[in-house]
Design a protein around this motif. Structure first.
Motif, PDB file in Angstrom:
ATOM      1  N   ALA A 175       0.849  -1.178   0.000  1.00 50.97           N
ATOM      2  CA  ALA A 175       0.000   0.000   0.000  1.00 50.97           C
ATOM      3  C   ALA A 175       0.888   1.233   0.000  1.00 50.97           C
ATOM      4  N   VAL A 176       0.313   2.351  -0.395  1.00 49.30           N
ATOM      5  CA  VAL A 176       0.988   3.646  -0.283  1.00 49.30           C
ATOM      6  C   VAL A 176       0.153   4.472   0.687  1.00 49.30           C
ATOM      7  N   GLN A 202      -7.837   1.612   9.242  1.00 48.60           N
ATOM      8  CA  GLN A 202      -8.276   1.876   7.858  1.00 48.60           C
ATOM      9  C   GLN A 202      -7.487   1.015   6.875  1.00 48.60           C
ATOM     10  N   LEU A 203      -6.192   0.957   7.103  1.00 51.22           N
ATOM     11  CA  LEU A 203      -5.346   0.198   6.182  1.00 51.22           C
ATOM     12  C   LEU A 203      -5.734  -1.283   6.196  1.00 51.22           C
ATOM     13  N   ARG A 244      -7.985  -5.961   3.709  1.00 46.53           N
ATOM     14  CA  ARG A 244      -8.752  -7.200   3.838  1.00 46.53           C
ATOM     15  C   ARG A 244      -9.670  -7.444   2.634  1.00 46.53           C
ATOM     16  N   LYS A 245     -10.077  -6.370   1.985  1.00 45.11           N
ATOM     17  CA  LYS A 245     -10.920  -6.544   0.790  1.00 45.11           C
ATOM     18  C   LYS A 245     -10.193  -7.364  -0.273  1.00 45.11           C
ATOM     19  N   HIS A 246      -8.869  -7.392  -0.174  1.00 45.60           N
ATOM     20  CA  HIS A 246      -8.055  -8.104  -1.172  1.00 45.60           C
ATOM     21  C   HIS A 246      -7.383  -9.340  -0.582  1.00 45.60           C
ATOM     22  N   PRO A 302      -0.534 -11.513   2.930  1.00 43.31           N
ATOM     23  CA  PRO A 302      -1.696 -12.325   2.554  1.00 43.31           C
ATOM     24  C   PRO A 302      -2.250 -13.093   3.760  1.00 43.31           C
ATOM     25  N   ILE A 303      -3.564 -13.146   3.867  1.00 47.41           N
ATOM     26  CA  ILE A 303      -4.212 -13.923   4.928  1.00 47.41           C
ATOM     27  C   ILE A 303      -5.186 -14.907   4.305  1.00 47.41           C
ATOM     28  N   ASN A 304      -5.776 -15.735   5.136  1.00 47.33           N
ATOM     29  CA  ASN A 304      -6.616 -16.804   4.598  1.00 47.33           C
ATOM     30  C   ASN A 304      -8.095 -16.412   4.583  1.00 47.33           C
ATOM     31  N   GLN A 305      -8.367 -15.134   4.561  1.00 46.80           N
ATOM     32  CA  GLN A 305      -9.759 -14.685   4.508  1.00 46.80           C
ATOM     33  C   GLN A 305      -9.817 -13.382   3.723  1.00 46.80           C
ATOM     34  N   LYS A 306     -10.839 -13.248   2.887  1.00 44.61           N
ATOM     35  CA  LYS A 306     -11.001 -12.034   2.098  1.00 44.61           C
ATOM     36  C   LYS A 306     -12.268 -11.330   2.556  1.00 44.61           C
TER      37      LYS A 306
END
Lengths: 477, 562
Positions: B123-124, B133-134, B139-141, B240-244
């Motif tokens: 992210a930037v 917020q970040l 998490r959307k991704h 990366p996580i295991n939930q989107k």
């Protein structure tokens, strides 16, 4: 002419000095007036203090064999080479913490043998030559092929001992502790942290400085446990997009240890094949190794293999265990060997290289631009390999183009033209070597020049370390 | 120039105000005491406050720039008028307060840029993009960010550039000093400098080059601490996580919980002693088998699992707290396993269970609600408000990084520092002396952080907190358990050249970029120290280690704050 420092082994014979006046890439420069061989970090400090007193330029060198990239060729008259290649001690190794402390002269040709009794092996760049110093490679931010454990460009360094250009011994990261190194190790400290202490991180500053800010005497380096089970695969496709997408996902999920993408020319070189054989290889290959170290290793590699197969299928890459008679496992073994001669020189005797950083998400566009440039120029008929190494766990990539050629081929201008086109297309030359030595700073908004000037003033106020190494230093004068 | 209006209060000259208003617009410049009081709030988080509600030093004015260019113009304006400045991002704790009455507070809340680049897992961000917020955007991704111990309200840019940057999920999200990519910085002289790929206008992904990693001049272990200009934008690595998508939360604040995603387990392992835990830890760190490992003191687990202090006290007395919250169960790991496939999860789960059992441990039985509560706090790092709840005043000590070889010793030394004053009748928050939070970084080394609870309204309690804080430095000089991350300000100099001459070198950096000390803070080296003093201070270590001297200094800090 001032006398050389007392008590340090020195060589002033012409053949030895002349050997440092050139390397495999750069033409002849001024020969150093002497080559010094300190045997430990205290002698290194003595040399640097002497250089400050006598205003003598120092060129630190840790590797042996055919050097390249010009960073060890003096750019000023009267320089003295500080050859650390004799500092080859393994100071400590610890399988429990997967860490070792080595001196600057330990090279890739020997390190795995040294570490094997401790159940460890070193993280390596792509097939380094035998004489390449491990510390020099890490200092130059040369990418390691183990994408899963490359968290940050400082990796695989832990704590370090540096002699700054000003002649001060600084202990960095978690090496900055009470007592001698021996006492620290006896207490159980393992120098596992590279950043700091306090508000500065001198290891990071020294990385990428090409010997222009100080000398690293020893370093703690993260190591890999010797795996109990290791399984490698070729994931192939006729377009880069499939293998790049598969590699990116595999690296993000951390289901590979070794992970990189190569095209058929690069793969042929890695496999030791004739260039003619490249046409029989897949256009693009993602090379992946999966390893189990301690806990139920067969089961670990089995689920990772299953997940990788699923990733490959989703992105349209096909799995191969063998290509042109060479198994992926054999290539993995080969990658752990360090040839005396650079593998890229094997096909025709010499090569040109171009490397830069780039986001993986748009690397394909960059390759398209480069290919379009190559197709229309004088290099159109020549083989040019591609190597894409994910870094920082797949946040961005090291992209490398390699063109093997005959020693007498007149290809310098056309290769530079490719480098210029790449710069326009967005190549970030983070390591200003070779053709990128000046190109790296063409897009700089002034920040890099300003900060390099600051680092030089703060660490090497008398400008004794590898003067004029960066073009922006020439401007500073 | 500024005029004095009373003790510790200066007023802005009309000329300086006019210039600032020209740069920013009148709306974004204020010296209204009602507004400025918000920038002088003496929370005591992370520090020992004085007894007053407000800090003794208030900013001369507060300005709110919206762009890097405006920040640079403000800094240059400060220089022209002989003023100092202090950047202020999300203002967590009182460490963001100004430290001199001639300082302008540069509140960066309008600089909240946040852009996710999911394909490159980064992210930037600007200084006022919060971790909350970040994380929500990431998490959307299917990604997350590293959230430091301060919790979701903190600024990841501030932690990456200016403070320590460690947090409980460091096993898989590293720490923000290592997650920082390209960077943008306004020097104390008002120059705009970019680092890595940003300097070549090539994006925010690469942290270093061309050439040396000059970021190391500005950011070591501790960070710039507001003493070396203003950082205005960075690239930051995501994980990366295991939930989107959104977490599936249930319950109500403060007992908000999250349902564990598929292929996820939260286990709490208990060991017979710290030696057994250490031996197990070295096994748990092999093969990347755990996603997160966290050792919380049992009391802190109790505060998390109970809704109120009253419930915590009652259940402590009743003996009805769950096993992990019972004081004799300190040798423990809370373990998160987050997998993507069933086969992966089976291997991780069975391997972890095997290691724990093999080392003589067992698993606490957690109710589903308890499991979900701990998971929610793991994933969002909401623990700080829970830990604060006990006393309202906390600071932290040790901050050691080294091999897990030191795990038993870290706990033992932490308890030694707090034993007397946390006992009944002592001056600290009554309870257990076991306050050491421990977790691994990147599958390799240990972070240990000893929390100190005190009553912020009691001078004696604040003094006891100060004693535990500065006393641990003396204990570490004698018998170190690792590199100490909390060496800030004068304590670095007293620690001396054995820490690698870092303070002397940082002072050179400070002098090079900020010879007039405009970027004023207490969270950096002491600027402009005469060489003689620099040489003498380490020799005074025996003096500073003396118990009588430590007590006298603690009393002073308890009275006046630090």
């Amino acid at each position: 002419m001032t006398a050389l420092p007392r008590g340090i082994k020195a060589d002033i014979t012409a053949p030895v000095r002349d050997a440092f006046a050139r390397d495999g890439e750069v033409g002849t420069g001024p020969a150093p007036r002497a080559v010094l061989y300190p045997s430990n970090i205290h002698e290194v400090r003595k040399v640097v203090v002497w250089a400050n007193e006598t205003r003598t330029a120092l060129i630190p060198v840790s590797s042996t064999g055919l050097r390249r990239r010009g960073d060890t060729v003096p750019l000023t008259d009267g320089a003295v080479v500080v050859d650390l290649s004799g500092m080859t001690k393994l100071i400590h190794a610890d399988p429990r913490d997967k860490i070792a402390i080595i001196e600057a002269g330990v090279d890739f040709g020997s390190i795995d043998e040294i570490l094997r009794p401790h159940g460890l092996r070193a993280f390596r760049p792509l097939m380094p030559r035998a004489g390449k110093s491990v510390i020099a490679s890490y200092l130059d931010r040369e990418p390691i092929i183990n994408a899963d454990v490359h968290w940050d460009p400082a990796d695989p360094f832990g704590g370090t001992a540096i002699i700054s250009g000003g002649g001060e011994l600084t202990l960095n990261g978690s090496a900055a502790l009470e007592g001698t190194l021996k006492e620290q190790l006896e207490r159980g400290h393992r120098h596992m942290v590279t950043f700091g202490p306090g508000n500065v991180d001198l290891t990071r500053v020294l990385q990428g400085s090409q010997g222009s800010l100080g000398v690293m005497g020893w370093a703690a380096i993260y190591c890999e446990r010797l795996p109990k089970v290791e399984d490698s695969l070729f994931l192939c496709s006729e377009t880069p997009s499939a293998v790049l997408a598969a590699m990116r996902e595999a690296v993000h999920r951390r289901i590979c240890t070794t992970a990189f993408v190569v095209d058929r020319v690069q793969l042929a070189m890695l496999l030791g094949l004739e260039m003619d054989a490249a046409a029989m290889l897949p256009a693009w290959t993602f090379f992946a190794t999966q390893a189990g170290y301690v806990h139920a290793p067969e089961r670990k590699v089995a689920w990772q293999r299953s997940d990788l197969e699923e990733v490959a299928a989703r992105h349209g890459a096909r799995l191969e265990k063998t290509l042109l008679g060479t198994s992926a496992d054999a290539l993995a073994d080969r990658l752990r060997q360090s040839p005396r001669v650079c593998y890229r020189d094997v096909p025709f005797g010499a090569h040109k290289e171009l490397f830069f950083l780039h986001p993986i998400s748009s690397v394909e566009r960059m390759l398209d631009i480069q290919e379009a440039h190559l197709r229309t120029g004088a290099l159109a008929a020549r083989p040019v390999g591609t190597y894409i190494q994910p870094l920082a766990q797949g946040t961005f990539a090291h992209v490398e183009r390699v063109m093997p050629h005959g020693p007498d081929a007149d290809v310098g201008a056309d290769w530079r033209s490719l480098a210029e086109a790449s710069l326009r297309a967005g190549a970030f030359y983070s390591r200003p070597h070779g053709v990128a030595r000046d190109l790296a700073f063409l897009r700089d908004d002034g920040s890099a020049a300003r900060m390099i000037g600051a680092a030089k003033a703060l660490l090497d106020p008398c400008n004794v370390m590898n003067p004029n190494r960066f073009v922006v230093q020439e401007a500073i004068g | 120039m500024a005029a004095k209006t009373g003790r510790h209060r200066l007023t802005l000259s009309p000329q300086a105000r006019s210039e600032l208003e020209t740069i920013l617009g009148a709306r974004y410049v204020t010296d209204d005491p009602a507004l400025m009081s918000g920038y002088a709030w003496n929370t005591g988080v992370g520090k020992i406050p004085s007894g007053d509600k407000f800090t003794s030093i208030w900013p001369i004015a507060v300005v709110l720039p919206a762009t890097t260019e405006e920040v640079a113009a403000v800094v240059k304006c400060c220089k022209r008028h002989g003023l100092s400045f202090r950047p202020h991002s999300t203002g967590y704790g009182s460490m963001g307060c100004v430290t001199s009455p001639d300082s302008i507070c540069i509140d960066l809340r309008r600089m909240d840029h946040l852009e996710i680049l999911p394909d490159d897992r980064m992210a930037v961000i600007g200084p006022y993009a919060t971790a909350n917020q970040l994380q929500a955007e990431a998490r959307k991704h299917g990604l997350t960010c590293h959230v430091v111990g301060a919790g979701p309200a903190h600024s990841p840019l501030a932690s990456a550039t200016s403070l320590i940057g460690v947090g409980i999920t460091s096993q898989f999200t590293s720490a923000n000093m290592r997650n920082m990519l390209a960077w943008e910085w306004v020097t104390p002289e008002g120059e705009i400098i970019r680092g890595g790929s940003a300097a070549s206008d090539l994006g925010w992904y690469a942290s270093d080059g061309p050439g040396p990693g000059t970021r190391g001049l500005l950011r070591g272990f501790f960070g710039g601490g507001g003493g070396i200009g203003v950082f205005t934008r960075i690239g930051i690595k995501l994980f990366p996580i295991n939930q989107k998508g959104e977490m599936q939360t249930v319950g109500q604040v403060p007992q908000l919980r999250s349902v564990l995603p598929a292929h996820t387990a939260l286990l709490h392992a208990l060991f017979p002693d710290y030696e057994a835990q250490r031996a197990a830890t070295f096994d748990l760190l092999q093969d990347d088998v755990c996603t997160v490992l966290l050792r919380m003191p049992p009391n802190h687990i109790g505060w998390t699992l109970t809704e109120t202090n009253a419930e915590f006290v009652r259940r402590t007395r009743d003996g009805t707290l769950p096993e992990p919250a019972q004081l004799h169960n300190g040798a423990s790991w809370t373990i998160l396993i987050a997998s993507r496939s069933a086969a992966e999860h089976r291997w991780r789960d069975e391997t972890v269970r095997d290691i724990v059992i093999r080392h003589g441990g067992h698993f606490a039985v957690l109710q589903q609600e308890e499991e979900e509560l701990l998971y929610h706090n793991f994933a969002t790092s909401q623990y700080v408000p829970r830990v604060l709840r006990a006393s309202g005043g906390i600071t932290t000590s040790f901050g050691v990084l080294d091999s897990f070889h030191f795990l038993p010793k870290a706990v033992e030394m932490g308890e030694m520092m707090l034993a007397k004053d946390s006992a009944p009748g002592g001056a600290l928050c009554e309870g257990s002396p076991d306050e050491q939070w421990i977790w691994p970084h990147e599958g390799r080394y240990m972070w240990g952080e000893n929390i100190i609870h005190f009553d912020a309204t009691s001078e004696a309690s604040r003094a006891a907190g100060a004693l535990a804080l500065i006393g641990h430095f003396a204990a570490q000089w004698k018998d170190p358990v690792g590199m100490t991350g909390l060496l800030v300000g004068p304590i670095q100099d007293v620690t001396g050249p054995r820490i690698g001459k870092a303070p002397a070198f940082a002072r050179k950096v400070k002098t090079y970029f900020d010879k007039d000390d405009r970027s004023k803070t207490k969270e950096y080296v002491i600027p402009n120290m005469p060489p003689l003093v620099e040489k003498i201070l380490p020799a005074l270590r025996p003096v500073f280690s003396n118990q009588m001297v430590l007590r006298a200094m603690s009393k002073m800090l308890g009275k006046n704050g630090m």
